[in-house]
Design a protein around this motif. Structure first.
Motif, PDB file in Angstrom:
ATOM      1  N   GLU A 298      -8.877   4.742  -9.367  1.00 55.78           N
ATOM      2  CA  GLU A 298      -9.234   5.785  -8.409  1.00 55.78           C
ATOM      3  C   GLU A 298      -9.000   5.316  -6.979  1.00 55.78           C
ATOM      4  O   GLU A 298      -8.563   6.087  -6.120  1.00 55.78           O
ATOM      5  N   ALA A 299      -9.249   4.044  -6.731  1.00 54.10           N
ATOM      6  CA  ALA A 299      -9.014   3.490  -5.394  1.00 54.10           C
ATOM      7  C   ALA A 299      -7.524   3.537  -5.041  1.00 54.10           C
ATOM      8  O   ALA A 299      -7.147   3.864  -3.908  1.00 54.10           O
TER       9      ALA A 299
ATOM     10  N   LYS B 289      -6.573   7.255  -4.334  1.00 58.10           N
ATOM     11  CA  LYS B 289      -7.079   7.744  -3.054  1.00 58.10           C
ATOM     12  C   LYS B 289      -6.242   7.227  -1.892  1.00 58.10           C
ATOM     13  O   LYS B 289      -5.969   7.958  -0.930  1.00 58.10           O
TER      14      LYS B 289
ATOM     15  N   ILE C 268     -11.518   4.373   0.919  1.00 55.73           N
ATOM     16  CA  ILE C 268     -12.347   4.363  -0.288  1.00 55.73           C
ATOM     17  C   ILE C 268     -13.750   3.893   0.064  1.00 55.73           C
ATOM     18  O   ILE C 268     -13.983   3.319   1.136  1.00 55.73           O
ATOM     19  N   ASP C 269     -14.661   4.117  -0.844  1.00 50.99           N
ATOM     20  CA  ASP C 269     -16.048   3.698  -0.684  1.00 50.99           C
ATOM     21  C   ASP C 269     -16.127   2.175  -0.610  1.00 50.99           C
ATOM     22  O   ASP C 269     -15.536   1.465  -1.430  1.00 50.99           O
TER      23      ASP C 269
ATOM     24  N   THR D 183      -6.827  -2.262  -6.855  1.00 49.76           N
ATOM     25  CA  THR D 183      -7.646  -3.248  -6.148  1.00 49.76           C
ATOM     26  C   THR D 183      -7.981  -4.475  -6.992  1.00 49.76           C
ATOM     27  O   THR D 183      -8.478  -5.470  -6.468  1.00 49.76           O
TER      28      THR D 183
ATOM     29  N   GLU E  41     -12.466   2.522 -11.619  1.00 44.35           N
ATOM     30  CA  GLU E  41     -12.717   2.397 -10.184  1.00 44.35           C
ATOM     31  C   GLU E  41     -11.468   1.927  -9.438  1.00 44.35           C
ATOM     32  O   GLU E  41     -11.125   2.454  -8.375  1.00 44.35           O
ATOM     33  N   SER E  42     -10.771   0.932 -10.006  1.00 42.52           N
ATOM     34  CA  SER E  42      -9.579   0.414  -9.318  1.00 42.52           C
ATOM     35  C   SER E  42      -8.449   1.434  -9.339  1.00 42.52           C
ATOM     36  O   SER E  42      -7.675   1.542  -8.383  1.00 42.52           O
TER      37      SER E  42
ATOM     38  N   THR F  23     -16.978  -0.038  -3.712  1.00 41.73           N
ATOM     39  CA  THR F  23     -16.100  -0.086  -4.880  1.00 41.73           C
ATOM     40  C   THR F  23     -16.186  -1.464  -5.551  1.00 41.73           C
ATOM     41  O   THR F  23     -16.043  -2.496  -4.896  1.00 41.73           O
TER      42      THR F  23
ATOM     43  N   SER G 211      -9.666   2.555   6.264  1.00 46.75           N
ATOM     44  CA  SER G 211     -10.540   2.678   5.099  1.00 46.75           C
ATOM     45  C   SER G 211     -10.403   4.070   4.480  1.00 46.75           C
ATOM     46  O   SER G 211     -10.587   5.076   5.149  1.00 46.75           O
TER      47      SER G 211
ATOM     48  N   GLY H  26      -6.569   1.316   2.551  1.00 45.21           N
ATOM     49  CA  GLY H  26      -7.391   0.611   1.576  1.00 45.21           C
ATOM     50  C   GLY H  26      -8.830   0.550   2.011  1.00 45.21           C
ATOM     51  O   GLY H  26      -9.445   1.562   2.310  1.00 45.21           O
ATOM     52  N   SER H  27      -9.356  -0.657   2.114  1.00 44.60           N
ATOM     53  CA  SER H  27     -10.759  -0.861   2.468  1.00 44.60           C
ATOM     54  C   SER H  27     -10.915  -2.213   3.143  1.00 44.60           C
ATOM     55  O   SER H  27     -10.500  -3.241   2.584  1.00 44.60           O
TER      56      SER H  27
END
Length: 370
Positions: free
Chosen positions: A98-99, A102, A81-82, A16, A95-96, A85, A79, A43-44
């Motif tokens: 893990e995104a 996922k 991911i949280d 991300t 964080e990126s 993020t 979506s 993604g998100s």
């Protein structure tokens, strides 16, 4: 006549903090892409909106909760991911990473359930994801059907596959075996025929050592491993030629005379390919049931958020994925319902039958029938 359903393409967001969203959004800013396929971005929506604002790209999309809700004629955003993020453009962060993982995991889960047809992956930073050694190995393990994948770098002029990949230079020589060369060449050959529809592929095999080892002075792998592999592959009807010294081969553009090039290690194949096809090249994972493609460029943190990355490589990855999907349908169709044999000869081929003496009654019956 019922209208043919558009191919459903899953697109994972990649890292991300990289250029993944930039090339995705730019690709689908062209509405004609939605006539080709039904895209589903894993993604998100919030992250996509952030990138849209930074890049000043106004690309409409709809938000869906699961892959079954994907609509034709729309860019579908799923979506995974949280929404909170954190985005740090141009940086590899936990964080990126893990995104990215996922998104890929959810896409593979949906593929197993028949949610989409082909997968296109935006770039990730391999070093950031724990235990990740490239998409090909990760997908192999996730599918769990024991099939081996092979990454093919392709564009209009050049197709390159690697015998070893993501292997340290000091370990390359011992990683190359006759069996591995034959395995990779066979997958390559079958992919050229079935996936890329080359009717009679010709594959050039590169040498490992400079100047092909100069009769063992600079190494004997050509004599002891590569030549025997080429010989056995040729005996099996696979047209392989070489080995060729890589510098001379690419320097003379000899690849134009072949349908594919099998390189021994990463830089030997990747460097010349990216020199001629960086902006429009595609990574295609062959050998698996899942069709996966990706842009040839990496995550490119240095350019993230600057609106300077060309989307043509991702666009071509989508083109290749759809072409391969259709090619497989056309290639496999004649084998789906083969004609039954009109005559089945019943015979016993055992040694006992071949050499036993027929009984008198059998001889009499045969004479009578004749």
């Amino acid at each position: 006549m019922e209208q043919e359903r558009k191919i459903r393409i899953a697109i994972t967001q990649g890292d991300t903090n990289g250029v993944g969203y930039e090339v995705i959004l730019k690709t689908f800013s062209d509405p004609t892409m939605l006539e080709l396929c039904t895209p589903i971005v894993y993604g998100s929506p919030k992250v996509a909106a952030y990138h849209s604002k930074v890049l000043d790209l106004d690309v409409p999309y709809i938000i869906i909760k699961n892959v079954k809700e994907a609509r034709e004629g729309k860019l579908n955003m799923l979506s995974v991911i949280d929404d909170d993020t954190k985005i740090d453009l141009g940086m590899a962060t936990p964080e990126s990473a893990e995104a990215a993982k996922k998104a890929l995991d959810k896409a593979l889960e949906d593929y197993k359930a028949g949610g989409f047809d082909v997968l296109v992956t935006a770039p990730v930073s391999k070093n950031s994801i724990k235990g990740f050694n490239g998409h090909t190995n990760y997908i192999e393990n996730a599918l769990g059907d024991r099939k081996k994948g092979l990454t093919i770098l392709t564009n209009d002029d050049l197709r390159v596959a690697l015998v070893t990949n993501n292997v340290s230079i000091k370990d390359v020589a011992e990683s190359i075996t006759k069996q591995k060369i034959m395995e990779k060449a066979t997958i390559f050959y079958n992919a050229l025929r079935r996936d890329l529809r080359v009717s009679n592929p010709r594959i050039a095999v590169l040498a490992l050592n400079p100047r092909c080892g100069e009769d063992g002075v600079l190494g004997d792998e050509e004599q002891t491993i590569i030549n025997p592999a080429i010989k056995e592959l040729s005996e099996q009807g696979i047209q392989v030629f070489g080995p060729y010294a890589a510098d001379d081969f690419f320097g003379r553009c000899a690849y134009y005379r072949f349908d594919g090039v099998l390189a021994m290690y990463h830089d030997q194949g990747q460097t010349p390919f990216k020199a001629v096809a960086y902006e429009n090249g595609v990574r295609f994972t062959a050998g698996l049931e899942l069709i996966r493609t990706a842009p040839a460029h990496g995550v490119n943190f240095a350019a993230a958020g600057q609106n300077v990355t060309d989307e043509q490589s991702l666009r071509n990855a989508i083109y290749v994925a759809t072409d391969v999907w259709r090619n497989r349908q056309n290639y496999d169709e004649p084998y789906a319902n083969p004609l039954p044999k009109l005559y089945h000869e019943r015979r016993d081929e055992s040694e006992k039958v071949r050499f036993r003496t027929p009984a008198d009654g059998e001889v009499h019956n045969k004479v009578k029938q004749s």
